[in-house]
Write a protein that holds these residues in place. Structure first.
Motif, PDB file in Angstrom:
ATOM      1  N   UNK A  15       0.826  -1.326   0.146  1.00  0.00           N
ATOM      2  CA  UNK A  15       0.126  -0.123  -0.062  1.00  0.00           C
ATOM      3  C   UNK A  15       0.684   1.502   0.001  1.00  0.00           C
ATOM      4  N   UNK A  16       2.088   1.011   0.749  1.00  0.00           N
ATOM      5  CA  UNK A  16       2.925   2.251   0.550  1.00  0.00           C
ATOM      6  C   UNK A  16       3.353   2.368  -0.461  1.00  0.00           C
ATOM      7  N   UNK A  17       3.460   1.654  -1.018  1.00  0.00           N
ATOM      8  CA  UNK A  17       4.818   1.514  -2.719  1.00  0.00           C
ATOM      9  C   UNK A  17       3.743   2.269  -3.825  1.00  0.00           C
ATOM     10  N   UNK A  18       1.943   1.868  -3.332  1.00  0.00           N
ATOM     11  CA  UNK A  18       0.948   2.528  -4.381  1.00  0.00           C
ATOM     12  C   UNK A  18       1.151   3.528  -4.288  1.00  0.00           C
ATOM     13  N   UNK A  19       1.141   3.958  -2.836  1.00  0.00           N
ATOM     14  CA  UNK A  19       0.721   5.402  -2.640  1.00  0.00           C
ATOM     15  C   UNK A  19       1.613   6.166  -3.505  1.00  0.00           C
ATOM     16  N   UNK A  20       2.858   5.827  -2.938  1.00  0.00           N
ATOM     17  CA  UNK A  20       3.887   6.508  -3.587  1.00  0.00           C
ATOM     18  C   UNK A  20       4.323   6.842  -5.398  1.00  0.00           C
ATOM     19  N   UNK A  21       3.515   5.666  -5.813  1.00  0.00           N
ATOM     20  CA  UNK A  21       3.709   5.654  -7.747  1.00  0.00           C
ATOM     21  C   UNK A  21       1.766   6.347  -8.357  1.00  0.00           C
ATOM     22  N   UNK A  47       2.645   6.557   6.140  1.00  0.00           N
ATOM     23  CA  UNK A  47       2.826   5.290   5.283  1.00  0.00           C
ATOM     24  C   UNK A  47       4.068   4.637   4.847  1.00  0.00           C
ATOM     25  N   UNK A  48       5.155   5.103   4.762  1.00  0.00           N
ATOM     26  CA  UNK A  48       6.122   4.744   4.721  1.00  0.00           C
ATOM     27  C   UNK A  48       6.949   4.346   5.166  1.00  0.00           C
ATOM     28  N   UNK A  49       6.099   3.791   6.864  1.00  0.00           N
ATOM     29  CA  UNK A  49       7.271   3.585   7.566  1.00  0.00           C
ATOM     30  C   UNK A  49       7.180   2.120   7.590  1.00  0.00           C
ATOM     31  N   UNK A  50       6.938   1.068   6.535  1.00  0.00           N
ATOM     32  CA  UNK A  50       6.215  -0.290   6.189  1.00  0.00           C
ATOM     33  C   UNK A  50       6.502  -0.062   5.194  1.00  0.00           C
ATOM     34  N   UNK A  51       7.848  -0.050   4.895  1.00  0.00           N
ATOM     35  CA  UNK A  51       8.986   0.104   4.418  1.00  0.00           C
ATOM     36  C   UNK A  51      10.404   0.562   4.767  1.00  0.00           C
ATOM     37  N   UNK A  52      10.858  -0.260   5.902  1.00  0.00           N
ATOM     38  CA  UNK A  52      11.656   0.420   7.215  1.00  0.00           C
ATOM     39  C   UNK A  52      12.817  -0.023   5.864  1.00  0.00           C
ATOM     40  N   UNK A  53      13.738  -0.422   4.850  1.00  0.00           N
ATOM     41  CA  UNK A  53      14.499  -0.478   4.086  1.00  0.00           C
ATOM     42  C   UNK A  53      15.547   0.756   3.568  1.00  0.00           C
ATOM     43  N   UNK A  54      14.613   1.929   3.519  1.00  0.00           N
ATOM     44  CA  UNK A  54      14.555   3.204   2.826  1.00  0.00           C
ATOM     45  C   UNK A  54      15.752   3.407   2.779  1.00  0.00           C
ATOM     46  N   UNK A  55      16.953   3.708   1.880  1.00  0.00           N
ATOM     47  CA  UNK A  55      17.989   4.575   1.679  1.00  0.00           C
ATOM     48  C   UNK A  55      17.900   5.715   1.759  1.00  0.00           C
TER      49      UNK A  55
END
Length: 120
Positions: A15-21, A47-55
């Motif tokens: 869902x987080x990646x879909x929102x970014x898109x 929303x991006x908290x569910x993508x913790x590997x953000x560099x």
């Protein structure tokens, strides 16, 4: 695998990646997130908290404010942050540099490059 989907781990990330898109940004497999020039606001960092590997987080020209920068603590791998032309204030950037000493922060005409870590 079904238990991970049903627990929401993958679903929240999706869902987080879909929102970014949806906003016109993109996320790659290396942990780079581009939202430059989109309508992204403070809610996207939650929303991006569910993508913790953000560099790397590119937020140039977005509606991000000081209020959302506390959410960056959820990104332990964050090494690059572009917050030029946002609603973030210079005092908040200065405190953010202390909170994220290993992160290269780009803020308008100012760049904070992390100091090399000396091993003991």
């Amino acid at each position: 695998m079904c238990s991970l989907w049903s627990s929401g781990v993958y679903l929240d990330r999706y869902r987080a990646i879909r929102e970014v898109n949806r906003l016109g940004g993109r996320v790659d497999e290396l942990g780079n997130v581009w939202l430059n020039g989109t309508d992204a606001d403070d809610a996207i960092l939650v929303r991006l908290q569910s993508v913790p590997d953000v560099y790397s987080l590119q937020l140039f020209g977005t509606q991000i404010t000081d209020a959302s920068l506390d959410e960056l603590r959820h990104f332990p791998k964050l090494g690059g942050l572009d917050i030029r032309r946002t609603r973030v204030t210079k005092p908040r950037v200065e405190s953010l540099r202390l909170e994220l000493p290993r992160c290269c922060i780009v803020y308008d005409d100012d760049i904070a490059v992390p100091l090399p870590q000396i091993e003991k």
